[in-house]
Scaffold this motif. Structure first.
Motif, PDB file in Angstrom:
ATOM      1  N   SER A 117       0.844  -1.194   0.000  1.00 35.43           N
ATOM      2  CA  SER A 117       0.000   0.000   0.000  1.00 35.43           C
ATOM      3  C   SER A 117       0.884   1.250   0.000  1.00 35.43           C
ATOM      4  CB  SER A 117      -0.901   0.006   1.233  1.00 35.43           C
ATOM      5  OG  SER A 117      -1.572   1.244   1.350  1.00 35.43           O
ATOM      6  N   ASP A 118       0.447   2.284  -0.722  1.00 33.68           N
ATOM      7  CA  ASP A 118       1.191   3.541  -0.727  1.00 33.68           C
ATOM      8  C   ASP A 118       0.596   4.550   0.256  1.00 33.68           C
ATOM      9  OD1 ASP A 118      -1.178   4.062  -1.983  1.00 33.68           O
ATOM     10  OD2 ASP A 118      -0.313   4.841  -3.849  1.00 33.68           O
ATOM     11  N   THR A 119      -0.331   4.098   1.119  1.00 30.96           N
ATOM     12  CA  THR A 119      -0.889   4.976   2.143  1.00 30.96           C
ATOM     13  C   THR A 119       0.089   5.078   3.314  1.00 30.96           C
ATOM     14  OG1 THR A 119      -2.054   3.099   3.120  1.00 30.96           O
ATOM     15  CG2 THR A 119      -3.262   4.438   1.509  1.00 30.96           C
ATOM     16  N   PRO A 120      -0.033   6.107   4.167  1.00 28.07           N
ATOM     17  CA  PRO A 120       0.901   6.262   5.297  1.00 28.07           C
ATOM     18  C   PRO A 120       0.931   5.029   6.189  1.00 28.07           C
ATOM     19  CG  PRO A 120      -0.414   8.249   5.015  1.00 28.07           C
ATOM     20  CD  PRO A 120      -0.995   7.233   4.074  1.00 28.07           C
ATOM     21  N   ASN A 121       2.126   4.707   6.687  1.00 24.09           N
ATOM     22  CA  ASN A 121       2.312   3.547   7.553  1.00 24.09           C
ATOM     23  C   ASN A 121       3.082   3.982   8.801  1.00 24.09           C
ATOM     24  OD1 ASN A 121       2.283   0.816   8.358  1.00 24.09           O
ATOM     25  ND2 ASN A 121       4.304   0.477   7.468  1.00 24.09           N
ATOM     26  N   PRO A 122       2.438   4.751   9.705  1.00 27.67           N
ATOM     27  CA  PRO A 122       3.154   5.280  10.870  1.00 27.67           C
ATOM     28  C   PRO A 122       3.564   4.187  11.843  1.00 27.67           C
ATOM     29  CG  PRO A 122       0.802   5.663  11.091  1.00 27.67           C
ATOM     30  CD  PRO A 122       1.015   5.137   9.694  1.00 27.67           C
ATOM     31  N   ALA A 123       4.659   4.426  12.558  1.00 28.58           N
ATOM     32  CA  ALA A 123       5.128   3.460  13.552  1.00 28.58           C
ATOM     33  C   ALA A 123       4.175   3.418  14.739  1.00 28.58           C
ATOM     34  CB  ALA A 123       6.531   3.843  14.022  1.00 28.58           C
ATOM     35  N   ALA A 124       4.092   2.261  15.385  1.00 24.64           N
ATOM     36  CA  ALA A 124       3.254   2.121  16.577  1.00 24.64           C
ATOM     37  C   ALA A 124       3.877   2.889  17.739  1.00 24.64           C
ATOM     38  CB  ALA A 124       3.114   0.649  16.937  1.00 24.64           C
ATOM     39  N   ARG A 125       3.048   3.216  18.714  1.00 23.43           N
ATOM     40  CA  ARG A 125       3.546   3.851  19.928  1.00 23.43           C
ATOM     41  C   ARG A 125       4.249   2.808  20.794  1.00 23.43           C
ATOM     42  NH1 ARG A 125      -1.689   5.596  19.577  1.00 23.43           N
ATOM     43  NH2 ARG A 125      -2.306   4.161  21.252  1.00 23.43           N
ATOM     44  N   PRO A 126       5.234   3.219  21.614  1.00 24.16           N
ATOM     45  CA  PRO A 126       5.899   2.255  22.501  1.00 24.16           C
ATOM     46  C   PRO A 126       4.902   1.592  23.443  1.00 24.16           C
ATOM     47  CG  PRO A 126       7.145   4.303  22.388  1.00 24.16           C
ATOM     48  CD  PRO A 126       5.849   4.562  21.693  1.00 24.16           C
ATOM     49  N   PHE A 127       5.078   0.313  23.678  1.00 25.43           N
ATOM     50  CA  PHE A 127       4.226  -0.452  24.591  1.00 25.43           C
ATOM     51  C   PHE A 127       5.067  -0.809  25.810  1.00 25.43           C
ATOM     52  CE2 PHE A 127       2.458  -4.162  26.523  1.00 25.43           C
ATOM     53  CZ  PHE A 127       1.093  -4.123  26.303  1.00 25.43           C
ATOM     54  N   VAL A 128       4.667  -0.321  26.980  1.00 23.26           N
ATOM     55  CA  VAL A 128       5.372  -0.649  28.214  1.00 23.26           C
ATOM     56  C   VAL A 128       4.421  -1.453  29.088  1.00 23.26           C
ATOM     57  CG1 VAL A 128       6.544   0.248  30.260  1.00 23.26           C
ATOM     58  CG2 VAL A 128       6.779   1.440  28.068  1.00 23.26           C
ATOM     59  N   LEU A 129       4.788  -2.671  29.403  1.00 24.51           N
ATOM     60  CA  LEU A 129       3.914  -3.584  30.132  1.00 24.51           C
ATOM     61  C   LEU A 129       3.603  -3.051  31.524  1.00 24.51           C
ATOM     62  CD1 LEU A 129       2.520  -6.391  30.210  1.00 24.51           C
ATOM     63  CD2 LEU A 129       4.630  -7.266  31.221  1.00 24.51           C
ATOM     64  N   ALA A 130       2.325  -3.049  31.876  1.00 20.90           N
ATOM     65  CA  ALA A 130       1.885  -2.645  33.214  1.00 20.90           C
ATOM     66  C   ALA A 130       1.196  -3.849  33.853  1.00 20.90           C
ATOM     67  CB  ALA A 130       0.933  -1.455  33.132  1.00 20.90           C
ATOM     68  N   ALA A 131       1.975  -4.828  34.262  1.00 19.42           N
ATOM     69  CA  ALA A 131       1.415  -6.050  34.832  1.00 19.42           C
ATOM     70  C   ALA A 131       0.988  -5.817  36.268  1.00 19.42           C
ATOM     71  CB  ALA A 131       2.448  -7.180  34.764  1.00 19.42           C
ATOM     72  N   ALA A 132       0.010  -6.594  36.710  1.00 21.69           N
ATOM     73  CA  ALA A 132      -0.488  -6.446  38.072  1.00 21.69           C
ATOM     74  C   ALA A 132       0.493  -6.991  39.101  1.00 21.69           C
ATOM     75  CB  ALA A 132      -1.835  -7.157  38.207  1.00 21.69           C
ATOM     76  N   SER A 133       1.324  -7.934  38.702  1.00 23.18           N
ATOM     77  CA  SER A 133       2.275  -8.562  39.632  1.00 23.18           C
ATOM     78  C   SER A 133       3.468  -9.081  38.854  1.00 23.18           C
ATOM     79  CB  SER A 133       1.591  -9.708  40.382  1.00 23.18           C
ATOM     80  OG  SER A 133       1.258 -10.751  39.462  1.00 23.18           O
ATOM     81  N   GLU A 134       4.466  -9.535  39.604  1.00 23.98           N
ATOM     82  CA  GLU A 134       5.653 -10.105  38.967  1.00 23.98           C
ATOM     83  C   GLU A 134       5.293 -11.393  38.222  1.00 23.98           C
ATOM     84  OE1 GLU A 134       9.616 -10.709  37.761  1.00 23.98           O
ATOM     85  OE2 GLU A 134       8.442  -8.958  38.359  1.00 23.98           O
ATOM     86  N   ALA A 135       4.375 -12.169  38.770  1.00 19.23           N
ATOM     87  CA  ALA A 135       3.949 -13.397  38.090  1.00 19.23           C
ATOM     88  C   ALA A 135       3.290 -13.070  36.757  1.00 19.23           C
ATOM     89  CB  ALA A 135       2.991 -14.185  38.986  1.00 19.23           C
ATOM     90  N   ASP A 136       2.464 -12.012  36.723  1.00 16.65           N
ATOM     91  CA  ASP A 136       1.823 -11.617  35.464  1.00 16.65           C
ATOM     92  C   ASP A 136       2.862 -11.139  34.451  1.00 16.65           C
ATOM     93  OD1 ASP A 136      -0.994 -12.022  36.005  1.00 16.65           O
ATOM     94  OD2 ASP A 136      -0.793 -10.426  37.469  1.00 16.65           O
ATOM     95  N   ARG A 137       3.867 -10.430  34.920  1.00 12.39           N
ATOM     96  CA  ARG A 137       4.929  -9.968  34.006  1.00 12.39           C
ATOM     97  C   ARG A 137       5.662 -11.157  33.397  1.00 12.39           C
ATOM     98  NH1 ARG A 137      10.091  -9.049  33.175  1.00 12.39           N
ATOM     99  NH2 ARG A 137      10.688 -10.238  35.014  1.00 12.39           N
ATOM    100  N   LEU A 138       5.980 -12.147  34.227  1.00  8.61           N
ATOM    101  CA  LEU A 138       6.698 -13.319  33.719  1.00  8.61           C
ATOM    102  C   LEU A 138       5.838 -14.092  32.722  1.00  8.61           C
ATOM    103  CD1 LEU A 138       8.449 -14.625  36.961  1.00  8.61           C
ATOM    104  CD2 LEU A 138       9.529 -13.567  34.975  1.00  8.61           C
ATOM    105  N   ARG A 139       4.537 -14.204  32.982  1.00  9.81           N
ATOM    106  CA  ARG A 139       3.660 -14.897  32.033  1.00  9.81           C
ATOM    107  C   ARG A 139       3.645 -14.174  30.686  1.00  9.81           C
ATOM    108  NH1 ARG A 139      -0.166 -15.091  36.362  1.00  9.81           N
ATOM    109  NH2 ARG A 139      -0.119 -17.107  37.415  1.00  9.81           N
TER     110      ARG A 139
END
Length: 378
Positions: free
Chosen positions: A92-114
């Motif tokens: 496609s020749d339409t604009p293809n902007p980069a995504a915004r940074p994603f920083v994980l906000a997990a509820a706990s350390e176990a959720d982050r590891l999963r």
């Protein structure tokens, strides 16, 4: 012998016969093209499988239903034909902007590891031989889906969506038996490193806000209804058509608590499983301790039962700020009971007594300044 009548064309037709022939030829070509498009406008077909439905319109601020994820279904073509077919579709020749940074906000350390383990599995089983860029591109698609309203709002939820069904899985490795193979230690470590970078905010810009991809030797049914955004290695990346594929549609937030897919059990290396078990035990112990501490505390006036702060610690006291009128009423009430009930600062605020400072008492600056001026004029 019977003579046939001579057919004579009108004069204006004879004068412009070549122009009429050209117009008739063009009209015939248009009719032929229309018939061809009606017969087949999307390439090779397979009986019994329907193409994806049209994508609904997206308007910022409206609660429109997002497009539903498509089932995993491919057209029956040879790998060679698939490569040729995919190559014939331009980017496609339409604009293809980069995504915004994603920083994980997990509820706990176990959720982050999963979340790390699920994203690592997607990167490894989908792109272990694709090189670093191909792996980063896959990780970016997973995180783009976490933010899109058409998909789950957790990393494991996105990766294992539909994994319980043979043809409903969104990522092939979750339903084709690939998880039965033990990962190669070095390649798994590389995939995990890329997953952790992506969850810490690193963006792979070339794929933009893509939510779909496939290898170039297959032709999925949904490919004809999406926008071809990028080629990375042997993978082709797509985004939704219209507003659902543009940045304003990606407003979702990570849910915090990650599910624990049954298919991940026994997949990761022993140290990772031990770390996850320790994190889960630590989170559980902290929650129990907080509940016990809260139960042992006397209930504070105005505090809700079980109130905790942002770190999930029980609130011991809750101080409410006093209005100026309330504070003045308290001091006045104490003064009425005797000067000895006032603190030194309260006594000075009301009378100016009890301190050697030259600063006037509260609310009496003008009076103080006038007295000082008179004293100076003597």
């Amino acid at each position: 012998m019977v003579k046939l009548p001579v057919l004579r064309l009108p004069t204006f037709v004879r004068q412009h016969i070549w122009s009429w022939l050209v117009l008739a030829t063009v009209a015939g070509l248009y009719m032929l093209a229309g018939i061809s498009v009606a017969i087949d406008k999307s390439g090779p077909q397979v009986r019994g499988v329907a193409a994806s439905a049209a994508v609904p319109a997206f308007r910022p601020g409206e609660a429109a239903a997002p497009p539903a994820p498509e089932p995993l279904a491919f057209k029956e073509v040879t790998p060679e034909d698939a490569v040729a077919w995919n190559a014939s579709i331009p980017l496609s020749d339409t604009p293809n902007p980069a995504a915004r940074p994603f920083v994980l906000a997990a509820a706990s350390e176990a959720d982050r590891l999963r979340a790390v383990e699920c994203l690592t599995a997607a990167v490894y089983y989908e792109a272990a031989i694709e090189g670093a860029d191909g792996q980063r591109a896959v990780a970016q698609v997973v995180l783009n889906r976490v933010r899109h309203p058409a998909y789950p709002s957790t990393v494991c939820g996105v990766v294992f969506e539909g994994a319980e069904r043979r043809t409903g899985c969104q990522f092939t490795f979750t339903c084709d038996g690939a998880l039965a193979r033990t990962p190669h230690a070095d390649l798994w470590a590389q995939a995990k490193r890329i997953a952790e970078e992506a969850l810490a905010g690193k963006v792979y810009a070339p794929v933009g806000w893509s939510t779909h991809y496939h290898t170039n030797w297959v032709v999925p049914y949904w490919a004809a209804n999406l926008v071809k955004a990028a080629n990375v290695g042997t993978h082709i990346f797509y985004r939704w058509e219209g507003g659902w594929g543009r940045p304003p549609a990606f407003t979702g937030r990570h849910a915090g608590a990650e599910p624990a897919p049954a298919k991940m059990r026994g997949l990761t290396a022993a140290p990772a499983e031990q770390a996850l078990a320790e994190a889960e035990a630590k989170d559980a112990a902290a929650a129990t301790a907080a509940a016990q501490a809260q139960a042992a505390l006397p209930q504070q006036p105005g505090a809700a039962a079980g109130a905790v702060d942002i770190a999930q610690r029980p609130i011991v006291r809750r101080y409410e700020p006093l209005r100026r009128e309330t504070a003045t009423a308290i001091i006045t009430e104490r003064a009425a009971g005797g000067a000895d009930r006032l603190t030194a600062s309260q006594r000075w605020m009301l009378t100016g007594e009890g301190t050697a400072t030259t600063e006037p008492p509260l609310g009496r600056r003008a009076e103080h300044n006038e007295a000082a001026a008179q004293a100076g004029g003597r």
